[in-house]
Design a protein around this motif. Structure first.
Motif, mmCIF file in Angstrom:
data_model
loop_
_atom_site.group_PDB
_atom_site.id
_atom_site.type_symbol
_atom_site.label_atom_id
_atom_site.label_comp_id
_atom_site.label_asym_id
_atom_site.label_seq_id
_atom_site.Cartn_x
_atom_site.Cartn_y
_atom_site.Cartn_z
ATOM 1 N N SER A 348 0.834 -1.210 0.000
ATOM 2 C CA SER A 348 0.000 0.000 0.000
ATOM 3 C C SER A 348 0.868 1.259 0.000
ATOM 4 C CB SER A 348 -0.951 -0.005 1.207
ATOM 5 O OG SER A 348 -0.219 0.044 2.415
ATOM 6 N N LEU A 349 2.022 1.214 0.672
ATOM 7 C CA LEU A 349 2.935 2.361 0.660
ATOM 8 C C LEU A 349 3.507 2.587 -0.735
ATOM 9 C CD1 LEU A 349 4.809 1.859 4.064
ATOM 10 C CD2 LEU A 349 3.341 3.795 3.442
ATOM 11 N N LYS A 350 3.836 1.494 -1.405
ATOM 12 C CA LYS A 350 4.357 1.617 -2.779
ATOM 13 C C LYS A 350 3.281 2.198 -3.699
ATOM 14 C CE LYS A 350 7.325 0.679 -6.181
ATOM 15 N NZ LYS A 350 6.572 0.786 -7.418
ATOM 16 N N ALA A 351 2.039 1.772 -3.519
ATOM 17 C CA ALA A 351 0.942 2.297 -4.344
ATOM 18 C C ALA A 351 0.751 3.789 -4.101
ATOM 19 C CB ALA A 351 -0.343 1.536 -4.036
ATOM 20 N N PHE A 352 0.827 4.207 -2.837
ATOM 21 C CA PHE A 352 0.703 5.627 -2.503
ATOM 22 C C PHE A 352 1.827 6.425 -3.166
ATOM 23 C CE2 PHE A 352 1.910 9.272 0.098
ATOM 24 C CZ PHE A 352 0.700 9.946 0.237
ATOM 25 N N CYS A 353 3.032 5.906 -3.086
ATOM 26 C CA CYS A 353 4.173 6.594 -3.689
ATOM 27 C C CYS A 353 4.027 6.687 -5.203
ATOM 28 C CB CYS A 353 5.467 5.884 -3.314
ATOM 29 S SG CYS A 353 5.951 6.125 -1.586
ATOM 30 N N ASP A 354 3.608 5.617 -5.811
ATOM 31 C CA ASP A 354 3.444 5.621 -7.272
ATOM 32 C C ASP A 354 2.426 6.673 -7.707
ATOM 33 O OD1 ASP A 354 5.304 3.621 -7.529
ATOM 34 O OD2 ASP A 354 3.833 2.006 -7.836
ATOM 35 N N SER A 355 1.344 6.802 -6.950
ATOM 36 C CA SER A 355 0.287 7.747 -7.327
ATOM 37 C C SER A 355 0.656 9.198 -7.028
ATOM 38 C CB SER A 355 -1.025 7.376 -6.622
ATOM 39 O OG SER A 355 -0.868 7.473 -5.223
ATOM 40 N N ASN A 356 1.713 9.384 -6.237
ATOM 41 C CA ASN A 356 2.121 10.746 -5.877
ATOM 42 C C ASN A 356 3.535 11.095 -6.353
ATOM 43 O OD1 ASN A 356 -0.096 11.997 -4.026
ATOM 44 N ND2 ASN A 356 0.107 9.885 -3.319
ATOM 45 N N ASN A 357 4.031 10.300 -7.301
ATOM 46 C CA ASN A 357 5.345 10.534 -7.895
ATOM 47 C C ASN A 357 6.450 10.583 -6.838
ATOM 48 O OD1 ASN A 357 7.035 10.890 -10.127
ATOM 49 N ND2 ASN A 357 6.978 13.132 -9.934
ATOM 50 N N LEU A 358 6.401 9.630 -5.910
ATOM 51 C CA LEU A 358 7.406 9.502 -4.856
ATOM 52 C C LEU A 358 8.135 8.170 -5.005
ATOM 53 C CD1 LEU A 358 5.272 10.644 -1.777
ATOM 54 C CD2 LEU A 358 7.058 11.993 -2.905
ATOM 55 N N MET A 359 9.360 8.106 -4.503
ATOM 56 C CA MET A 359 10.103 6.843 -4.465
ATOM 57 C C MET A 359 9.769 6.112 -3.168
ATOM 58 S SD MET A 359 13.888 8.109 -5.682
ATOM 59 C CE MET A 359 14.555 6.454 -5.738
ATOM 60 N N PHE A 360 9.580 4.806 -3.275
ATOM 61 C CA PHE A 360 9.405 4.000 -2.057
ATOM 62 C C PHE A 360 10.627 3.103 -1.916
ATOM 63 C CE2 PHE A 360 7.847 0.048 0.066
ATOM 64 C CZ PHE A 360 7.750 0.605 1.341
ATOM 65 N N ILE A 361 11.329 3.266 -0.805
ATOM 66 C CA ILE A 361 12.552 2.499 -0.563
ATOM 67 C C ILE A 361 12.376 1.664 0.708
ATOM 68 C CG2 ILE A 361 15.048 2.613 -0.213
ATOM 69 C CD1 ILE A 361 15.057 5.330 -1.609
ATOM 70 N N PRO A 362 11.937 0.408 0.569
ATOM 71 C CA PRO A 362 11.797 -0.434 1.763
ATOM 72 C C PRO A 362 13.164 -0.778 2.338
ATOM 73 C CG PRO A 362 11.480 -1.748 -0.208
ATOM 74 C CD PRO A 362 11.632 -0.322 -0.668
ATOM 75 N N SER A 363 13.221 -0.924 3.642
ATOM 76 C CA SER A 363 14.476 -1.281 4.320
ATOM 77 C C SER A 363 14.385 -2.697 4.855
ATOM 78 C CB SER A 363 14.755 -0.303 5.477
ATOM 79 O OG SER A 363 14.803 1.032 5.008
ATOM 80 N N VAL A 364 15.320 -3.535 4.446
ATOM 81 C CA VAL A 364 15.346 -4.930 4.905
ATOM 82 C C VAL A 364 16.499 -5.110 5.887
ATOM 83 C CG1 VAL A 364 14.373 -5.696 2.703
ATOM 84 C CG2 VAL A 364 16.842 -5.783 3.053
ATOM 85 N N GLY A 365 16.310 -6.033 6.823
ATOM 86 C CA GLY A 365 17.364 -6.293 7.807
ATOM 87 C C GLY A 365 17.434 -7.763 8.159
ATOM 88 N N PRO A 366 18.574 -8.207 8.695
ATOM 89 C CA PRO A 366 18.790 -9.622 8.998
ATOM 90 C C PRO A 366 18.171 -10.080 10.319
ATOM 91 C CG PRO A 366 20.742 -8.379 9.568
ATOM 92 C CD PRO A 366 19.782 -7.403 8.959
ATOM 93 N N GLY A 367 17.699 -9.114 11.137
ATOM 94 C CA GLY A 367 17.156 -9.423 12.449
ATOM 95 C C GLY A 367 17.278 -8.186 13.313
#
Length: 463
Positions: A348-367
């Motif tokens: 849903s965050l990616k969809a919001f960003c796409d509709s508002n011309n924003l980049m969505f950069i998810p952050s992944v971590g090992p724990g």
């Protein structure tokens, strides 16, 4: 006849006398020759060894002449040697770089990794910095009394639940910086997101580190990595101070070949700045800096850039949009800790960003585990499950097809999010966690694996 005999005897006597005189002169010459210094050469003053003062002056003259002769000879030799060294160095450097490129995974400039240079030890800093992190009290005084207080005592006791292979290192140690660059390149990441405070400023447990930036840039360049900046929160950070921060960074570091610029969809190459705890500042202040009509607008100036805000709560997405940011990242490696760090909200965050011309950069971590500095925070611990947690996070990120994935982190040891090499360690009081049954480099290998997977899937998205 008598006169003839007299003349004959006179000539003989004269000849004998002359002969004796010649022999005498020769004897003297031979005797004097034996007194000449053995090293005397052609043109040396005769009898030099008998005249010490003259000898000293002449030796000095000789020395100067010899130095001059040697210098003239050395100049030719030195030019020849410098040329030879330059050629050999160039060959060695080219060979080294070529070998490095063959051995290491290619960098993925869409994989950004958070990096910290706030560690110190007595050898390089005169004291321990950050490894001796204090135990932070709970915000509720009633609960706080139930937990230990004090601070860690390196090198055996450090403020982390894991123990680094490099020990309680200093971020100023060039061998450490290079080892880190090599590890990040091995992991196939491409962009280092460097934790940054303005000159003279630092977090409450650290020391200023801006003077390390040139060294990080140089070593990053050696490994074909790029560097962008993670602007940390500091006292009174606002639109005006941020404008000066961005100007300072671009003016001072923007010409370095390792300085990161992102190619936008319109073809522009712009620097990128991650802004930690951006939500602390109200949107109206950010809009002064980040919108075209703002009073401190940085847009369409030589200091224009991509500004990425931290999203924690869901409502922050609207604030980020109003503020004029170019995108958002989630930072935290704890799935479920915040709205932004919960994997199931990324679509849903990616969809919001796409509709508002924003980049969505998810952050992944090992724990995640920070009980070494927050002993009361067990409920936010996320077990690594031998790498499965990390792979689950990557899988969730790839599902939303992001332009960039950020990794939390390379070396945030206090919160146990590091992918840097860690080793088993046991002391009298502490048994550190480790990556067993895997090797110390397991999370570098997993990152490299998902970097390749991301590249392949991205090709499909573009098709």
């Amino acid at each position: 006849t008598l006169n003839y005999d007299i003349m004959a005897r006179f000539r003989r006597r004269t000849c004998i006398i002359l002969l004796l005189f010649i022999l005498f002169i020769c004897s003297i010459m031979m005797a004097l020759k034996t007194l000449r210094p053995d090293r005397a050469g052609f043109g040396d003053p005769f009898g030099l060894g008998l005249l010490p003062e003259l000898q000293q002056r002449t030796v000095l003259l000789d020395s100067k002449q010899n130095l001059l002769n040697r210098a003239q000879g050395d100049t030719v030799t030195r030019v020849s040697n410098l040329h030879s060294i330059a050629v050999n160095t160039m060959k060695a450097s080219m060979s080294s770089v070529k070998k490095l490129e063959e051995e290491l995974a290619s960098p993925n400039y869409n994989f950004h990794i958070f990096y910290y240079t706030w560690y110190g030890n007595p050898q390089f800093d005169g004291k321990y910095i950050h490894w001796n992190h204090p135990l932070l009290p709970h915000w509720d005084p009633k609960i706080a009394n139930n937990y230990p207080k004090g601070r860690h005592n390196p090198p055996e006791d450090i403020g982390a639940n894991f123990y680094p292979e490099l020990g309680s290192y200093s971020s100023k140690d060039p061998t450490v910086i290079e080892a880190h660059m090599k590890q990040m390149r091995t992991a196939s990441t491409g962009v280092i997101v460097l934790s940054w405070y303005p000159p003279g400023m630092a977090d409450e447990n650290g020391e200023p580190t801006d003077d390390l930036v040139p060294v990080v840039l140089d070593y990053a360049h050696k490994y074909n990595l790029k560097v962008t900046f993670h602007i940390e929160p500091y006292k009174d950070r606002d639109d005006r101070s941020m404008y000066h921060n961005v100007k300072y960074i671009i003016d001072k570091y923007g010409s370095h070949p390792a300085f990161y610029r992102h190619k936008t969809s319109t073809g522009r190459l712009l620097p990128m700045f991650y802004v930690y705890d951006s939500y602390v500042t109200i949107p109206e202040i950010w809009a002064n800096l980040l919108t075209v009509s703002g009073s401190q607008s940085i847009r369409n100036t030589p200091y224009d850039a991509l500004f990425i805000a931290l999203l924690v709560e869901e409502r922050h997405k609207h604030d980020i949009h109003r503020s004029g940011f170019d995108g958002m990242y989630t930072y935290f490696a704890t799935n479920g800790f915040s709205y932004g760090s919960s994997h199931h909200n990324w679509a849903s965050l990616k969809a919001f960003c796409d509709s508002n011309n924003l980049m969505f950069i998810p952050s992944v971590g090992p724990g995640y585990i920070d009980t070494s500095i927050r002993p009361w925070n067990n409920h936010n611990t996320r077990n690594r499950v031998n790498g499965k947690y990390y792979e689950t996070a990557f899988s969730a990120a790839l599902l939303v097809r992001p332009e960039i994935i950020s990794i939390t982190s390379f070396n945030e040891w206090h919160e146990g999010t590091q992918i840097e090499k860690a080793v088993p360690k046991r002391t009298g009081q502490v048994v550190y966690l480790d990556y067993k049954p895997h090797k110390p480099n397991v999370y570098l290998e997993l990152t490299q694996k998902w970097s390749e997977k991301y590249r392949k899937e991205q090709e499909q998205w573009l098709m």
